[in-house]
Design a protein around this motif. Structure first.
Motif, PDB file in Angstrom:
ATOM      1  N   GLU A 191      -2.580  22.750  25.829  1.00 42.10           N
ATOM      2  CA  GLU A 191      -3.626  22.160  24.997  1.00 42.10           C
ATOM      3  C   GLU A 191      -3.625  22.733  23.582  1.00 42.10           C
ATOM      4  N   ALA A 192      -3.276  24.009  23.447  1.00 41.48           N
ATOM      5  CA  ALA A 192      -3.433  24.694  22.165  1.00 41.48           C
ATOM      6  C   ALA A 192      -2.250  24.501  21.220  1.00 41.48           C
ATOM      7  N   ALA A 193      -1.221  23.780  21.647  1.00 43.61           N
ATOM      8  CA  ALA A 193      -0.029  23.615  20.809  1.00 43.61           C
ATOM      9  C   ALA A 193      -0.381  22.925  19.497  1.00 43.61           C
ATOM     10  N   LYS A 194       0.331  23.315  18.416  1.00 46.24           N
ATOM     11  CA  LYS A 194       0.045  22.782  17.079  1.00 46.24           C
ATOM     12  C   LYS A 194       0.745  21.453  16.796  1.00 46.24           C
ATOM     13  N   PHE A 195       1.448  20.925  17.778  1.00 39.72           N
ATOM     14  CA  PHE A 195       2.208  19.701  17.558  1.00 39.72           C
ATOM     15  C   PHE A 195       1.331  18.466  17.703  1.00 39.72           C
ATOM     16  N   GLN A 196       1.747  17.378  17.047  1.00 39.21           N
ATOM     17  CA  GLN A 196       1.071  16.107  17.248  1.00 39.21           C
ATOM     18  C   GLN A 196       1.197  15.697  18.713  1.00 39.21           C
ATOM     19  N   LYS A 197       0.134  15.102  19.239  1.00 42.84           N
ATOM     20  CA  LYS A 197       0.112  14.704  20.641  1.00 42.84           C
ATOM     21  C   LYS A 197       0.737  13.324  20.818  1.00 42.84           C
ATOM     22  N   GLY A 198       1.444  13.151  21.919  1.00 39.25           N
ATOM     23  CA  GLY A 198       2.133  11.891  22.172  1.00 39.25           C
ATOM     24  C   GLY A 198       1.207  10.786  22.664  1.00 39.25           C
ATOM     25  N   GLY A 199       1.715   9.544  22.602  1.00 36.88           N
ATOM     26  CA  GLY A 199       0.993   8.395  23.140  1.00 36.88           C
ATOM     27  C   GLY A 199       0.674   7.352  22.093  1.00 36.88           C
ATOM     28  N   SER A 200       0.669   6.096  22.516  1.00 35.89           N
ATOM     29  CA  SER A 200       0.364   4.997  21.599  1.00 35.89           C
ATOM     30  C   SER A 200      -1.040   5.102  21.025  1.00 35.89           C
ATOM     31  N   THR A 201      -1.984   5.551  21.846  1.00 38.66           N
ATOM     32  CA  THR A 201      -3.372   5.652  21.384  1.00 38.66           C
ATOM     33  C   THR A 201      -3.469   6.583  20.179  1.00 38.66           C
ATOM     34  N   THR A 202      -2.844   7.746  20.288  1.00 41.19           N
ATOM     35  CA  THR A 202      -2.857   8.694  19.177  1.00 41.19           C
ATOM     36  C   THR A 202      -2.017   8.175  18.022  1.00 41.19           C
ATOM     37  N   GLY A 203      -0.887   7.539  18.336  1.00 43.22           N
ATOM     38  CA  GLY A 203      -0.034   6.978  17.291  1.00 43.22           C
ATOM     39  C   GLY A 203      -0.766   5.975  16.433  1.00 43.22           C
ATOM     40  N   TRP A 204      -1.546   5.113  17.041  1.00 38.16           N
ATOM     41  CA  TRP A 204      -2.312   4.126  16.267  1.00 38.16           C
ATOM     42  C   TRP A 204      -3.447   4.778  15.491  1.00 38.16           C
ATOM     43  N   ARG A 205      -3.949   5.894  16.006  1.00 37.09           N
ATOM     44  CA  ARG A 205      -4.983   6.613  15.255  1.00 37.09           C
ATOM     45  C   ARG A 205      -4.407   7.111  13.922  1.00 37.09           C
ATOM     46  N   TYR A 206      -3.193   7.652  13.973  1.00 36.88           N
ATOM     47  CA  TYR A 206      -2.518   8.073  12.738  1.00 36.88           C
ATOM     48  C   TYR A 206      -2.216   6.874  11.845  1.00 36.88           C
ATOM     49  N   ALA A 207      -1.666   5.817  12.430  1.00 35.34           N
ATOM     50  CA  ALA A 207      -1.276   4.649  11.635  1.00 35.34           C
ATOM     51  C   ALA A 207      -2.495   4.018  10.966  1.00 35.34           C
ATOM     52  N   ASN A 208      -3.566   3.854  11.723  1.00 37.09           N
ATOM     53  CA  ASN A 208      -4.750   3.193  11.170  1.00 37.09           C
ATOM     54  C   ASN A 208      -5.396   4.017  10.058  1.00 37.09           C
ATOM     55  N   SER A 209      -5.437   5.325  10.221  1.00 34.62           N
ATOM     56  CA  SER A 209      -6.043   6.143   9.160  1.00 34.62           C
ATOM     57  C   SER A 209      -5.171   6.114   7.907  1.00 34.62           C
ATOM     58  N   THR A 333       5.140  23.652  13.713  1.00 31.16           N
ATOM     59  CA  THR A 333       4.410  22.380  13.845  1.00 31.16           C
ATOM     60  C   THR A 333       5.289  21.180  14.164  1.00 31.16           C
ATOM     61  N   GLY A 334       6.605  21.316  14.017  1.00 35.32           N
ATOM     62  CA  GLY A 334       7.494  20.189  14.285  1.00 35.32           C
ATOM     63  C   GLY A 334       7.623  19.213  13.139  1.00 35.32           C
ATOM     64  N   TYR A 335       7.040  19.553  11.981  1.00 28.52           N
ATOM     65  CA  TYR A 335       7.053  18.590  10.867  1.00 28.52           C
ATOM     66  C   TYR A 335       7.146  19.297   9.521  1.00 28.52           C
ATOM     67  N   VAL A 336       8.013  18.799   8.669  1.00 28.66           N
ATOM     68  CA  VAL A 336       7.950  18.973   7.222  1.00 28.66           C
ATOM     69  C   VAL A 336       8.379  17.646   6.621  1.00 28.66           C
ATOM     70  N   ASN A 337       8.034  17.424   5.346  1.00 31.07           N
ATOM     71  CA  ASN A 337       8.329  16.123   4.748  1.00 31.07           C
ATOM     72  C   ASN A 337       9.821  15.963   4.476  1.00 31.07           C
ATOM     73  N   PHE A 338      10.201  14.770   4.051  1.00 29.66           N
ATOM     74  CA  PHE A 338      11.619  14.435   3.896  1.00 29.66           C
ATOM     75  C   PHE A 338      12.315  15.357   2.895  1.00 29.66           C
ATOM     76  N   ARG A 339      11.675  15.623   1.752  1.00 24.27           N
ATOM     77  CA  ARG A 339      12.327  16.448   0.731  1.00 24.27           C
ATOM     78  C   ARG A 339      12.586  17.856   1.254  1.00 24.27           C
ATOM     79  N   MET A 340      11.637  18.419   1.986  1.00 26.27           N
ATOM     80  CA  MET A 340      11.847  19.769   2.512  1.00 26.27           C
ATOM     81  C   MET A 340      12.942  19.774   3.580  1.00 26.27           C
ATOM     82  N   ARG A 341      13.061  18.705   4.337  1.00 21.08           N
ATOM     83  CA  ARG A 341      14.154  18.602   5.321  1.00 21.08           C
ATOM     84  C   ARG A 341      15.503  18.578   4.603  1.00 21.08           C
TER      85      ARG A 341
END
Length: 497
Positions: A191-209, A333-341
């Motif tokens: 539960e405490a992991a800093k990564f984004q959580k999987g699933g369409s429900t969460t995915g649409w929450r990110y997309a909609n915001s 966190t599993g994420y940095v933006n494209f330029r940093m990659r």
């Protein structure tokens, strides 16, 4: 006497962990036959060096989300740990499998070989296997002459709707019976992991915001390591693992654009959806990119491996603050933006002069959105080994001053520099002995000294790679690559609608 087994369809989920706009599921349901949805945590992937727990936890969260969506239909996903042929052998003890439905997977070579083995398995067991196009990527292309038009047409098709008939899905009780004979996968995740959580429900929450408000700063902040964490869409893991289809996101973006005051931002986002499919298509057509540079002329480029350099890079201990901050952020966190990659890859291949192949598994393990079709082509572009792309050797100090001027991102992820004046946060190696005493800071103890001379190493990389672009073998293969992979009207791919 054993009763005759019921003939069913099986939907084999891979990187398409959604119910809506899932062509494999839709095609299975259109037959009217009873259908089982299965996800197999395959040993070949669980043991592969490109993956780690963050990926499989994301998948587990996605399967849990699917199960919530399937509950009103009195069904669930059969989630098991197995080899794929072993899983289907066990299924056939209970049911006669008529047809397997799945999407074409542009994955690692091991998944391609697994698919060839599964083709033989289906043929030997009189099972049909129907594969659907995934996000507009086509198998079997020899050039890209009509690819863009085909992709656009695919993106404008009607979305597939999840509409099972009553009792068409195997029910929960039947699936629990199957679970008793399989190695059932435990779907619990930390539960405490800093990564984004999987699933369409969460995915649409990110997309909609993003579509509602966060896109308003999209192009302004896209290169900024800290601000991009909120103003970029952050849907890449949901696309990579198929919680959202590109077509769903494309159509949503087109709709939002009609009423948005920030049309350029949405247009730029849409163009990146095209790029996403473009690179996966490139990998689909040239899978040898997983292990070797796409331009065969660069196979003669030799670099000496340094475990010391590679360890410092992986752990964020290179002595270059933006590089270290980016790697530590990615690891956590599993994420940095494209330029940093791109900067991380450029630093590894140019400044440290290490082969890009030595960076593949560490980066893939860290990227929550690891997508093979993006990963390998982008790494080779960053390494300057395609022969057709502009050579970019990123200067981490220039990038930190431009994109993190207040050192907010660096101070967050390299806290040992947080108490220094901002100029020293960007370049702690410029501090004099007296300044180090004043700040109670010792370079080489509190924070590493630079592990290489960046000016000399940038020049070495630049000289060698620019000269190689004139090499006869590089030039010859560049023409082959352009003929095979270039879209005729490249501006249509680049345009921000």
């Amino acid at each position: 006497m054993m009763s005759e087994r019921e003939a069913i369809n099986v939907v084999w989920l891979k990187r398409d962990l959604r119910l809506e706009d899932n062509e494999a599921i839709a095609n299975a349901l259109k037959t009217g036959k009873r259908t089982l949805i299965i996800y197999v945590f395959e040993h070949i992937l669980l043991n592969d060096d490109h993956y780690n727990d963050r990926h499989f936890n994301f998948v587990k969260e996605s399967v849990r989300d699917l199960n919530i969506q399937l509950a009103p239909f009195n069904s669930k996903v059969l989630a098991v740990t197995s080899d794929i042929t072993s899983a289907f052998n066990q299924l056939q003890e209970f049911y006669k499998i008529d047809t397997v439905y799945s999407h074409v997977e542009t994955g690692l070579l091991i998944t391609y070989n697994r698919d060839k083995e599964f083709t033989r398995y289906c043929r030997n067991n009189f099972i049909n296997w129907e594969e659907s196009k995934n996000n507009g990527v086509e198998r079997g292309l020899v050039n890209r002459d009509s690819w863009f038009d085909n992709w656009e047409a695919y993106m404008h098709q009607d979305l597939e709707v999840f509409q099972p008939k009553t009792n068409q899905l195997l029910n929960t009780s039947e699936i629990e019976t199957l679970e008793n004979v399989f190695t059932k996968t435990n779907l619990e995740t930390p539960e405490a992991a800093k990564f984004q959580k999987g699933g369409s429900t969460t995915g649409w929450r990110y997309a909609n915001s993003f579509f509602e408000s966060r896109h308003e700063e999209y192009m302004f902040n896209i290169s900024k390591p800290e601000a991009s964490r909120s103003s970029c869409s952050r849907i890449s893991p949901y696309v990579a693992w198929g919680n959202l289809s590109i077509r769903q996101v494309f159509q949503k973006a087109k709709h939002v654009k009609t009423t948005s005051k920030d049309k350029k931002h949405i247009g730029a986002f849409i163009s990146r959806l095209r790029w996403q499919s473009h690179f996966i298509q490139k990998f689909e057509m040239e899978h040898t990119m997983e292990e070797a540079s796409v331009n065969k002329g660069y196979h003669k480029l030799k670099k000496v491996l340094s475990e010391t350099y590679q360890t410092a890079w992986k752990e964020g201990q290179t002595g270059f603050p933006l590089v270290d901050a980016s790697m530590r952020c990615l690891n956590a966190t599993g994420y940095v933006n494209f330029r940093m990659r791109a900067m991380l890859a450029s630093f590894f291949t140019h400044i440290l002069w290490q082969p890009w192949q030595a960076a593949t598994t560490h980066l893939s393990k860290q990227f929550l959105d690891f997508e093979p079709g993006i990963h390998f082509p982008q790494l080779q572009m960053a390494a300057g080994e395609t022969g057709i792309n502009t050579l970019r050797i990123y200067n981490p100090t220039t990038n930190s001053l431009k994109h993190d001027p207040d050192a907010t991102f660096i101070k967050k992820w390299v806290p040992e520099l947080a108490d220094l004046e901002t100029p020293f946060v960007h370049e702690p190696y410029l501090m004099t002995e007296l300044e180090q005493v004043f700040y109670n800071f010792k370079l080489g103890e509190n924070y590493p000294e630079p592990i290489v001379n960046i000016k000399e190493n940038r020049k070495r990389a630049s000289d060698i790679l620019w000269n190689m672009q004139k090499d006869a073998d590089v030039v010859r293969d560049s023409f082959r690559i352009l003929k095979r992979h270039t879209i005729t009207d490249r501006n249509r791919l680049l345009k921000n609608e």
